[in-house]
Design an enzyme around this catalytic site. Structure first.
Site, mmCIF file in Angstrom:
data_model
loop_
_atom_site.group_PDB
_atom_site.id
_atom_site.type_symbol
_atom_site.label_atom_id
_atom_site.label_comp_id
_atom_site.label_asym_id
_atom_site.label_seq_id
_atom_site.Cartn_x
_atom_site.Cartn_y
_atom_site.Cartn_z
ATOM 1 N N GLU A 2 0.875 -1.174 0.000
ATOM 2 C CA GLU A 2 0.000 0.000 0.000
ATOM 3 C C GLU A 2 0.915 1.228 0.000
ATOM 4 O O GLU A 2 1.635 1.466 0.965
ATOM 5 C CB GLU A 2 -0.920 -0.045 1.227
ATOM 6 N N SER A 3 0.875 1.964 -1.104
ATOM 7 C CA SER A 3 1.902 2.990 -1.314
ATOM 8 C C SER A 3 1.818 4.134 -0.301
ATOM 9 O O SER A 3 2.853 4.694 0.071
ATOM 10 C CB SER A 3 1.822 3.536 -2.740
ATOM 11 N N CYS B 98 4.403 -2.465 -8.376
ATOM 12 C CA CYS B 98 3.060 -2.049 -7.984
ATOM 13 C C CYS B 98 3.104 -0.857 -7.024
ATOM 14 O O CYS B 98 3.424 0.251 -7.454
ATOM 15 C CB CYS B 98 2.301 -3.242 -7.432
ATOM 16 N N ARG C 34 -3.190 5.463 -9.676
ATOM 17 C CA ARG C 34 -3.367 4.324 -8.764
ATOM 18 C C ARG C 34 -4.668 3.592 -9.065
ATOM 19 O O ARG C 34 -5.630 4.182 -9.551
ATOM 20 C CB ARG C 34 -3.394 4.804 -7.308
ATOM 21 N N ILE D 66 -2.611 -6.691 -9.288
ATOM 22 C CA ILE D 66 -3.468 -6.635 -8.106
ATOM 23 C C ILE D 66 -3.694 -5.171 -7.737
ATOM 24 O O ILE D 66 -2.770 -4.501 -7.266
ATOM 25 C CB ILE D 66 -2.828 -7.378 -6.908
ATOM 26 N N HIS E 18 3.302 -8.168 -10.597
ATOM 27 C CA HIS E 18 4.024 -8.819 -9.488
ATOM 28 C C HIS E 18 4.758 -10.090 -9.927
ATOM 29 O O HIS E 18 4.272 -11.189 -9.641
ATOM 30 C CB HIS E 18 3.017 -9.231 -8.407
ATOM 31 N N GLU F 148 7.183 -11.433 -8.551
ATOM 32 C CA GLU F 148 7.610 -12.171 -7.344
ATOM 33 C C GLU F 148 6.556 -13.173 -6.890
ATOM 34 O O GLU F 148 6.850 -14.050 -6.081
ATOM 35 C CB GLU F 148 7.950 -11.189 -6.210
HETATM 36 N N1 GLN Z 1 -3.321 -0.240 -4.823
HETATM 37 C C1 GLN Z 1 -2.068 -0.153 -4.116
HETATM 38 C C2 GLN Z 1 -1.618 1.290 -3.978
HETATM 39 O O1 GLN Z 1 -2.148 2.152 -4.631
HETATM 40 C C3 GLN Z 1 -0.996 -0.958 -4.833
HETATM 41 C C4 GLN Z 1 -1.381 -2.428 -4.857
HETATM 42 C C5 GLN Z 1 -0.224 -3.378 -4.900
HETATM 43 O O2 GLN Z 1 0.910 -3.046 -4.584
HETATM 44 N N2 GLN Z 1 -0.529 -4.610 -5.234
HETATM 45 O O3 GLN Z 1 -0.747 1.574 -3.221
#
Ligand code: GLN
Length: 196
Positions: free
Chosen positions: A47-48, A79, A107, A135, A171, A173
């Site tokens: 979660e950024s 992400c 985002r 995701i 992702h 990973e």
């Molecule tokens: N939706 C998240 C964000 O805006 C990112 C999602 C993720 O890292 N899988 O920070």
């Protein structure tokens, strides 16, 4: 060579085990001094907003920017990590971020109702498509002149490189295809081999 994985929040364990599976030493990075000596740093998904705040709280943001600007390490963001690396975040510019990668990101670009998706991507430099997992992923809506687009979906670019900065909306990973990490390790190796 040592690869740091930013371990404040998000899926850092998966990145660490993928790098280790490629025979490379990993250091988990939370504090500024833990970024010393790493040749590459991975900023994971998560979660950024939370990650950016924690980076500022631990003051590891400054250490990362300084080490990168000194040419001592490469950085790969996935992400949320891509969002943290971006210069501009559409509609959310005030959230703490590093601003190193000359792009604007949007985002959650694929819609909240469709939270995850998978797609086979044609990637510059790879012979066969890469199976990518998204995701709640961001998309890039602007790229600066020094940014090379390595893969895109219909909505826009999702994998880019600017010198020793690499970023993906998806992702790798979480899968078993190690080609993105291998590419990143080559960038980190250039930092590692550099005479100071
Ligand atoms: N939706 C998240 C964000 O805006 C990112 C999602 C993720 O890292 N899988 O920070």
């Amino acid at each position: 060579m040592i690869i740091g994985v930013l371990a404040l929040q998000g899926d850092f364990r998966e990145h660490a085990s993928m790098v280790r599976s490629l025979g490379v030493q990993v250091r988990l990075v939370r504090l500024p001094e833990e970024a010393d000596f790493v040749d590459g740093l991975i900023i994971p998904g998560g979660e950024s907003t939370t990650m950016g705040k924690l980076m500022a709280t631990y003051k590891v943001d400054r250490a990362i920017i300084d080490r990168f600007n000194a040419g001592r390490m490469a950085i790969y963001g996935t992400c949320a990590g891509m969002i943290v690396l971006a210069r501009d975040i559409e509609g959310s510019q005030e959230q703490p971020h590093l601003g190193l990668l000359d792009v604007t990101v949007q985002r959650n670009a694929f819609g909240r109702q469709k939270e995850s998706s998978e797609e086979d991507l044609d990637v510059e430099g790879l012979d066969t498509p890469l199976h990518a997992l998204f995701i709640r992923a961001p998309v890039i809506i602007r790229t600066g002149p020094s940014v090379n687009i390595l893969a895109r979906v219909a909505r826009g670019p999702v994998y880019v490189q600017q010198g020793r900065l690499l970023a993906s909306s998806f992702h790798p990973e979480l899968g078993s295809d190690t080609r993105v990490h291998e590419h990143f390790l080559r960038l980190a190796e250039q930092s590692s081999n550099q005479e100071v």
